[in-house]
Write an enzyme that holds these catalytic residues in place. Structure first.
Site, PDB file in Angstrom:
ATOM      1  N   SER A   1       0.499  -1.385   0.279  1.00 17.30           N
ATOM      2  CA  SER A   1       0.471  -0.035   0.406  1.00 17.30           C
ATOM      3  C   SER A   1       0.837   1.819  -0.385  1.00 17.30           C
ATOM      4  O   SER A   1       0.528   2.185  -0.260  1.00 17.30           O
ATOM      5  CB  SER A   1      -0.709  -0.431   1.309  1.00 17.30           C
ATOM      6  OG  SER A   1      -1.411  -1.265   1.504  1.00 17.30           O
TER       7      SER A   1
ATOM      8  N   HIS B   1       1.497   4.442   4.618  1.00 12.60           N
ATOM      9  CA  HIS B   1       0.337   5.438   3.222  1.00 12.60           C
ATOM     10  C   HIS B   1       0.470   6.688   3.391  1.00 12.60           C
ATOM     11  O   HIS B   1       1.186   7.396   1.929  1.00 12.60           O
ATOM     12  CB  HIS B   1      -0.910   5.123   3.082  1.00 12.60           C
ATOM     13  CG  HIS B   1      -0.992   3.765   4.189  1.00 12.60           C
ATOM     14  ND1 HIS B   1      -2.803   3.078   4.192  1.00 12.60           N
ATOM     15  CD2 HIS B   1      -0.824   2.634   3.337  1.00 12.60           C
ATOM     16  CE1 HIS B   1      -3.346   1.923   4.009  1.00 12.60           C
ATOM     17  NE2 HIS B   1      -1.408   1.710   3.735  1.00 12.60           N
TER      18      HIS B   1
END
Length: 280
Positions: free
Chosen positions: A209, A260
């Site tokens: 991610s 992230h």
């Protein structure tokens, strides 16, 4: 004219061109080394790109058959010949032509790790790839652990979500800017955000991610500099992923939030640096 994408099957490419023409979008196809490129006029690029992406999701929809039939009978007087050939081959060709070697290699690596993870090797894989358990452990070598947590995933949704975005965005970047640019994003966004995540929330994390958010940041900023670039993302896509990021920080999602955010910043900075280097 500007390229909105490449299809592996010439007949599928013609079907999309026929549909674009029926929607008032000036379009044509052009053979390339990778397949058949779909070209549209620059002012219609974003609309053409959206239709291209919709075609990839549902290429057998009757709207394309109808457009090809109308084009074949009305525009040229020919019998419409709407035929994609072997569906499996077309899908494979589309997968390959929208990617590059690095994009495909990482798909295979992450997919293979996920497969063996679910065949009973989860403990062994996690033991070999997880992040350092402590700051002290970093002094023992095994430097691959800064990166390898990015390759492991803990659920089907996790791996599918990340690999779809990797293929979609990574393939664009590799085809437009080259494998080296994508490799830099992969390595930097696959390591530094992991370190930030460890420092702020501990070592129990994994997944691609952070790299995906780096690709989002890179495409987002690149598109701001050049809205007509194939890297430019529709605002809805960026909004969705930023909302996803915000939900994580609000505690509504169990995610590696700092990985992230770190990845997003890495991608944005890399886009700025690349823009400056191209202007020199």
């Amino acid at each position: 004219m500007m390229e909105v994408g490449v299809l592996g099957d010439p007949r599928a490419a013609q079907a999309l061109v026929d549909y674009l023409l029926s929607q008032g979008i000036s379009a044509q196809s052009q053979a390339t080394n990778d397949g058949v490129a779909i070209l549209v006029e620059a002012p219609q690029f974003h609309r053409g790109r959206e239709e291209y992406e919709r075609f990839l999701k549902e290429p057998y929809h009757r709207r394309y058959m109808a457009a090809s039939w109308e084009s074949g009978q009305v525009h040229s007087g020919r019998d419409a010949k709407f035929d994609y050939g072997t569906p499996g081959l077309s899908f494979f060709q589309s997968l390959v032509t929208q990617s590059g070697p690095l994009t495909l290699l990482l798909l295979l690596v992450c997919g293979g790790i996920w497969l063996f993870w679910n065949l009973g090797f989860a403990e062994a894989i996690y033991g070999a790839t997880h992040f350092f358990a402590s700051w002290e452990a970093m002094g023992d070598g095994q430097w691959w652990r800064f990166f390898t947590p990015s390759l492991i995933h803990f659920s089907a949704m996790h791996v599918v979500f990340n690999l779809l975005w990797w293929w979609y965005l990574g393939g664009r970047i590799e085809r437009e800017r080259g494998a080296l640019t994508l490799l830099i994003l992969l390595l930097v966004a696959g390591t530094l955000p992991n370190l930030a995540q460890f420092a702020l929330q501990g070592p129990n994390f994994g997944g691609l991610s952070g790299v995906v958010y780096a690709l989002v940041g890179y495409c987002w900023i690149s598109g701001r500099f050049n809205p007509n670039s194939v890297l430019a993302l529709p605002p809805a896509y960026v909004g969705f992923l930023l909302l996803w990021l915000a939900l994580g920080f609000m505690g509504m999602m169990n995610m590696a939030n700092y990985a992230h955010l770190g990845g997003l910043l890495v991608g944005m900075v890399q886009a700025l640096l690349d823009h400056r280097s191209r202007r020199r």
